[in-house]
Design a protein around this motif. Structure first.
Motif, PDB file in Angstrom:
ATOM      1  N   ALA A   1       0.562  -1.290   0.097  1.00 14.59           N
ATOM      2  CA  ALA A   1       0.156   0.135  -0.010  1.00 14.59           C
ATOM      3  C   ALA A   1       0.896   1.405  -0.151  1.00 14.59           C
ATOM      4  CB  ALA A   1      -0.943  -0.217   1.265  1.00 14.59           C
ATOM      5  N   ILE A   2       1.911   1.391   0.573  1.00 14.35           N
ATOM      6  CA  ILE A   2       2.431   2.356   0.958  1.00 14.35           C
ATOM      7  C   ILE A   2       3.334   2.280  -0.960  1.00 14.35           C
ATOM      8  CG2 ILE A   2       5.098   3.225   2.154  1.00 14.35           C
ATOM      9  CD1 ILE A   2       4.398   1.958   4.625  1.00 14.35           C
ATOM     10  N   ALA A   3       3.278   1.714  -1.406  1.00 14.49           N
ATOM     11  CA  ALA A   3       5.029   1.619  -2.237  1.00 14.49           C
ATOM     12  C   ALA A   3       2.659   2.257  -3.328  1.00 14.49           C
ATOM     13  CB  ALA A   3       5.070   0.271  -3.102  1.00 14.49           C
ATOM     14  N   MET A   4       1.945   1.923  -3.127  1.00  9.28           N
ATOM     15  CA  MET A   4       0.812   2.438  -4.470  1.00  9.28           C
ATOM     16  C   MET A   4       0.205   3.640  -3.697  1.00  9.28           C
ATOM     17  SD  MET A   4      -0.983  -0.818  -4.745  1.00  9.28           S
ATOM     18  CE  MET A   4      -2.290  -0.614  -6.534  1.00  9.28           C
ATOM     19  N   CYS A   5       1.172   4.174  -2.741  1.00 11.28           N
ATOM     20  CA  CYS A   5       0.476   5.720  -2.350  1.00 11.28           C
ATOM     21  C   CYS A   5       0.734   6.711  -3.569  1.00 11.28           C
ATOM     22  CB  CYS A   5       1.035   5.905  -0.825  1.00 11.28           C
ATOM     23  SG  CYS A   5      -0.581   4.998   0.400  1.00 11.28           S
ATOM     24  N   SER A   6       1.938   6.539  -3.959  1.00 15.06           N
ATOM     25  CA  SER A   6       2.555   8.118  -4.442  1.00 15.06           C
ATOM     26  C   SER A   6       2.275   7.491  -6.066  1.00 15.06           C
ATOM     27  CB  SER A   6       4.245   8.354  -3.659  1.00 15.06           C
ATOM     28  OG  SER A   6       4.839   6.931  -4.459  1.00 15.06           O
ATOM     29  N   SER A   7       2.791   6.323  -6.607  1.00 14.89           N
ATOM     30  CA  SER A   7       2.672   6.181  -7.609  1.00 14.89           C
ATOM     31  C   SER A   7       1.095   6.491  -8.138  1.00 14.89           C
ATOM     32  CB  SER A   7       3.093   4.940  -7.796  1.00 14.89           C
ATOM     33  OG  SER A   7       2.484   3.709  -7.353  1.00 14.89           O
ATOM     34  N   VAL A   8       0.108   5.849  -7.458  1.00 17.21           N
ATOM     35  CA  VAL A   8      -0.859   5.247  -7.609  1.00 17.21           C
ATOM     36  C   VAL A   8      -2.249   6.126  -7.236  1.00 17.21           C
ATOM     37  CG1 VAL A   8      -3.364   3.533  -8.564  1.00 17.21           C
ATOM     38  CG2 VAL A   8      -0.847   2.902  -8.588  1.00 17.21           C
ATOM     39  N   PHE A   9      -2.290   6.410  -5.527  1.00 20.58           N
ATOM     40  CA  PHE A   9      -3.965   6.441  -5.261  1.00 20.58           C
ATOM     41  C   PHE A   9      -3.394   8.430  -4.519  1.00 20.58           C
ATOM     42  CE2 PHE A   9      -2.908   2.267  -2.129  1.00 20.58           C
ATOM     43  CZ  PHE A   9      -3.868   1.647  -4.078  1.00 20.58           C
ATOM     44  N   TYR A  10      -2.260   8.801  -4.621  1.00 20.66           N
ATOM     45  CA  TYR A  10      -2.063   9.637  -4.848  1.00 20.66           C
ATOM     46  C   TYR A  10      -2.595  11.146  -5.797  1.00 20.66           C
ATOM     47  CZ  TYR A  10      -0.087   9.687   0.542  1.00 20.66           C
ATOM     48  OH  TYR A  10       0.546   9.529   1.410  1.00 20.66           O
TER      49      TYR A  10
ATOM     50  N   TYR B   1      -6.657 -14.495   6.996  1.00 14.61           N
ATOM     51  CA  TYR B   1      -5.977 -13.637   6.535  1.00 14.61           C
ATOM     52  C   TYR B   1      -6.340 -13.292   5.667  1.00 14.61           C
ATOM     53  CZ  TYR B   1      -3.952 -18.496   7.428  1.00 14.61           C
ATOM     54  OH  TYR B   1      -2.715 -19.944   8.149  1.00 14.61           O
ATOM     55  N   PHE B   2      -7.684 -12.755   4.511  1.00 17.11           N
ATOM     56  CA  PHE B   2      -7.756 -12.258   4.078  1.00 17.11           C
ATOM     57  C   PHE B   2      -8.094 -10.593   4.265  1.00 17.11           C
ATOM     58  CE2 PHE B   2     -11.175  -9.758   2.250  1.00 17.11           C
ATOM     59  CZ  PHE B   2     -10.971  -9.145   0.488  1.00 17.11           C
ATOM     60  N   LEU B   3      -8.566 -10.698   5.810  1.00 13.50           N
ATOM     61  CA  LEU B   3      -9.063  -9.569   6.512  1.00 13.50           C
ATOM     62  C   LEU B   3      -7.605  -8.873   6.928  1.00 13.50           C
ATOM     63  CD1 LEU B   3     -12.423 -10.830   8.866  1.00 13.50           C
ATOM     64  CD2 LEU B   3     -11.714  -8.848   6.138  1.00 13.50           C
ATOM     65  N   GLN B   4      -6.637 -10.266   7.206  1.00 11.20           N
ATOM     66  CA  GLN B   4      -5.586  -9.425   8.096  1.00 11.20           C
ATOM     67  C   GLN B   4      -4.639  -8.802   6.518  1.00 11.20           C
ATOM     68  OE1 GLN B   4      -4.540  -9.118  10.912  1.00 11.20           O
ATOM     69  NE2 GLN B   4      -2.049  -9.882  11.024  1.00 11.20           N
ATOM     70  N   ALA B   5      -5.031  -9.085   5.723  1.00  9.27           N
ATOM     71  CA  ALA B   5      -4.271  -8.771   4.313  1.00  9.27           C
ATOM     72  C   ALA B   5      -4.593  -7.336   4.264  1.00  9.27           C
ATOM     73  CB  ALA B   5      -4.490  -9.540   2.873  1.00  9.27           C
ATOM     74  N   MET B   6      -6.260  -6.953   4.191  1.00  8.95           N
ATOM     75  CA  MET B   6      -6.800  -5.653   4.232  1.00  8.95           C
ATOM     76  C   MET B   6      -6.310  -4.904   5.120  1.00  8.95           C
ATOM     77  SD  MET B   6     -10.988  -4.992   4.250  1.00  8.95           S
ATOM     78  CE  MET B   6     -11.676  -5.983   2.727  1.00  8.95           C
ATOM     79  N   ALA B   7      -6.109  -5.223   6.202  1.00  3.10           N
ATOM     80  CA  ALA B   7      -6.154  -4.936   7.541  1.00  3.10           C
ATOM     81  C   ALA B   7      -4.253  -3.748   6.821  1.00  3.10           C
ATOM     82  CB  ALA B   7      -5.532  -5.732   9.166  1.00  3.10           C
ATOM     83  N   GLY B   8      -3.172  -4.813   6.713  1.00  2.00           N
ATOM     84  CA  GLY B   8      -2.319  -3.993   6.584  1.00  2.00           C
ATOM     85  C   GLY B   8      -1.934  -3.267   5.340  1.00  2.00           C
ATOM     86  N   PHE B   9      -2.736  -3.203   4.311  1.00  2.00           N
ATOM     87  CA  PHE B   9      -3.532  -3.003   3.670  1.00  2.00           C
ATOM     88  C   PHE B   9      -3.493  -1.682   3.339  1.00  2.00           C
ATOM     89  CE2 PHE B   9      -4.418  -0.788  -0.807  1.00  2.00           C
ATOM     90  CZ  PHE B   9      -3.652  -1.741  -1.743  1.00  2.00           C
ATOM     91  N   SER B  10      -5.214  -1.557   4.294  1.00  2.00           N
ATOM     92  CA  SER B  10      -6.027  -0.059   4.893  1.00  2.00           C
ATOM     93  C   SER B  10      -4.796   0.819   5.626  1.00  2.00           C
ATOM     94  CB  SER B  10      -6.807  -0.502   5.497  1.00  2.00           C
ATOM     95  OG  SER B  10      -6.662  -1.006   6.127  1.00  2.00           O
ATOM     96  N   PHE B  11      -4.155  -0.211   6.084  1.00  4.32           N
ATOM     97  CA  PHE B  11      -2.993   0.937   7.393  1.00  4.32           C
ATOM     98  C   PHE B  11      -1.917   1.532   6.898  1.00  4.32           C
ATOM     99  CE2 PHE B  11       0.958   0.855   9.626  1.00  4.32           C
ATOM    100  CZ  PHE B  11       0.663   1.545  10.792  1.00  4.32           C
ATOM    101  N   GLY B  12      -1.621   1.077   5.755  1.00  4.68           N
ATOM    102  CA  GLY B  12      -0.736   1.732   4.633  1.00  4.68           C
ATOM    103  C   GLY B  12      -1.038   2.477   3.418  1.00  4.68           C
ATOM    104  N   MET B  13      -2.437   3.064   3.845  1.00  2.00           N
ATOM    105  CA  MET B  13      -3.491   3.777   2.856  1.00  2.00           C
ATOM    106  C   MET B  13      -3.097   5.181   3.512  1.00  2.00           C
ATOM    107  SD  MET B  13      -6.173   1.859  -0.186  1.00  2.00           S
ATOM    108  CE  MET B  13      -6.541   3.529  -0.635  1.00  2.00           C
ATOM    109  N   ALA B  14      -3.838   4.651   4.907  1.00  2.00           N
ATOM    110  CA  ALA B  14      -3.971   5.941   5.695  1.00  2.00           C
ATOM    111  C   ALA B  14      -3.180   6.107   6.507  1.00  2.00           C
ATOM    112  CB  ALA B  14      -5.150   5.321   6.562  1.00  2.00           C
ATOM    113  N   PHE B  15      -2.140   5.851   7.128  1.00  2.00           N
ATOM    114  CA  PHE B  15      -0.804   6.512   7.712  1.00  2.00           C
ATOM    115  C   PHE B  15       0.440   6.947   6.939  1.00  2.00           C
ATOM    116  CE2 PHE B  15       3.147   6.129  10.681  1.00  2.00           C
ATOM    117  CZ  PHE B  15       2.728   6.841  11.645  1.00  2.00           C
ATOM    118  N   ALA B  16       0.125   7.286   5.641  1.00  2.00           N
ATOM    119  CA  ALA B  16       1.258   6.738   4.796  1.00  2.00           C
ATOM    120  C   ALA B  16       0.383   8.996   4.851  1.00  2.00           C
ATOM    121  CB  ALA B  16       1.129   6.640   3.421  1.00  2.00           C
ATOM    122  N   VAL B  17      -0.669   8.953   4.372  1.00  2.00           N
ATOM    123  CA  VAL B  17      -0.777  10.452   4.058  1.00  2.00           C
ATOM    124  C   VAL B  17      -1.310  11.461   5.264  1.00  2.00           C
ATOM    125  CG1 VAL B  17      -2.840  11.686   3.797  1.00  2.00           C
ATOM    126  CG2 VAL B  17      -2.814   9.131   2.834  1.00  2.00           C
TER     127      VAL B  17
END
Length: 438
Positions: free
Chosen positions: A261-270, A303-319
């Motif tokens: 998620a962090i890697a995708m923030c600047s390249s995609v999400f932002y 496992y799926f929810l844990q993956a979502m938790a990591g991805f969502s944390f990366g999105m929000a915290f990077a901002v």
């Protein structure tokens, strides 16, 4: 930049020390809470132990940044911090009481508080124009170190005595300490700032309400993984029959998707969403991943929810990392980042402690639901926090302060761009890799 890692011995040395640093402070986190619960320790006591590192970081991180600027030597602080887990974890192994374990986790927190010094030292190996890329390169040590720490700790606990995992922290700290004596510390030609000047700068940061607002929301966001990934989820998984290998996998799944998620923030999400929408979507996904886990016993769904938790944390915290330093006078960015990190350290302490109390006096599901409720509040407040960052630039212009750094300037000093309302609420250009590092 990656070529420098493999071709320059001093860069490889420092990167290795940084990986050992993350192994030291995180190797036992995925296993400690369920281990202590299975040994009969009260959940609220376990929560206090798991939150000890966050409490230590809360009190140490801000002043250590100020003192290191005054002393103008970062290496000595790093070396002293590595001594603590070397001593405390063997004591916890020999005498595994609540007090010794609390002290060991607090030592981890003291060590973790020195991470900002690693960044400052590392960028001295590169030209100023390469500093952002250098910070991004060093940030890779985080996921790599935690991954290795989980794997080594999980293997030792699975095949040997479960408490043997305590030594992973102390051994990695010892190796890192030995290697630090080979670090060449570069000093600026300019005179070090006086203690009075640093304190005055700190006072200005403390008076900035926008830092506290952003820090409060970051506290909620970072509270989620410390309360769930490191505390509730391992306990729940163990109740479902999970062993050390499964606990390792759960932690690493969160880590991998957090890094993605962090890697995708600047390249995609932002670029496509803008900062605010990226943060809000991330927080909403945190809500879903939190409240979903206690209502399923299917490990594949967990496992799926844990993956979502990591991805969502990366999105929000990077901002929030991004917003903490934009529109800030360049000479005060380090101080402001130190204050911001100090504020969100509250979440690292409160999360495990609150979950321990909920588990002790109510039930496991209540902890997840409380986390979900806090995230809903954070999602609604995020646009207001972004507007408070916009006001920094207006206030600075009114007071004729030195030139402040916008989001794009923070990434590229040669291309100044003002941070406007449209940049906050609409797609913007990529930002400094430190913000992506989380």
């Amino acid at each position: 930049m990656f070529r420098a890692l493999f071709s320059r011995s001093e860069v490889r040395l420092f990167f290795t020390i940084s990986v050992l640093f993350f192994i030291c402070i995180h190797s036992i986190d995925a296993f400690l809470a369920p281990m202590l619960i299975s040994e009969g320790m009260q959940p609220e006591v376990v929560g206090m132990i798991m939150g000890a590192s966050g409490l230590a970081t809360l009190f140490i991180r801000f002043p250590i940044g100020i003192l290191s600027d005054v002393v103008k030597s970062r290496k000595i602080f790093i070396q002293f911090s590595l001594l603590l887990p070397m001593v405390t974890w063997p004591i916890a192994y020999l005498e595994p009481t609540a007090m010794t374990l609390y002290l060991a986790k607090a030592a981890d927190g003291f060590t973790a508080a020195t991470w900002v010094l690693y960044n400052i030292l590392f960028i001295r190996y590169f030209d100023k124009k390469d500093a952002p890329a250098a910070v991004a390169l060093l940030a890779l040590a985080g996921p790599l170190g935690v991954f290795l720490g989980n794997c080594i700790g999980g293997a030792l606990i699975h095949f040997f005595d479960k408490n043997i995992g305590y030594f992973v922290s102390s051994v990695s700290a010892l190796l890192a300490l030995i290697l630090t004596f080979r670090i060449k510390e570069f000093h600026d030609a300019a005179r070090a700032p006086t203690l009075k000047a640093c304190i005055n700068s700190a006072k200005r940061q403390l008076a900035d309400s926008s830092v506290w607002f952003i820090g409060l929301l970051a506290t909620i966001v970072i509270l989620v993984p410390f309360a769930t990934r490191d505390t509730l989820t391992p306990i729940y998984a163990q109740q479902l029959g999970a062993k050390a290998g499964i606990l390792t996998l759960l932690s690493n799944i969160h880590l991998i998707f957090y890094a993605l998620a962090i890697a995708m923030c600047s390249s995609v999400f932002y670029k496509r969403l803008g900062l605010v929408k990226t943060a809000v979507i991330g927080i909403i996904l945190q809500v879903i991943s939190s409240i979903g886990i206690p209502f399923t016993s299917n490990m594949y769904l967990i496992y799926f929810l844990q993956a979502m938790a990591g991805f969502s944390f990366g999105m929000a915290f990077a901002v929030f990392m991004s917003l903490s330093v934009v529109n800030t006078v360049e000479d005060e960015q380090s101080t402001r980042m130190g204050l911001f990190q100090t504020i969100y350290s509250v979440g690292m302490f409160v999360g495990p402690v609150a979950m321990g109390l909920m588990l002790q006096h109510i039930n496991l599901s209540s902890g997840y639901l409380m986390i979900g409720a806090l995230c809903v509040i954070a999602a609604f407040l995020t646009p207001m926090a972004a507007r408070s960052v916009e006001q920094r630039q207006i206030k600075a212009a009114q007071k004729s302060l030195p030139k402040v750094s916008s989001a794009q300037e923070y990434a590229n000093k040669n291309q100044p761009v003002n941070l406007t309302r449209s940049h906050l609420f609409n797609p913007i250009h990529p930002i400094h890799p430190r913000c992506r590092a989380g």
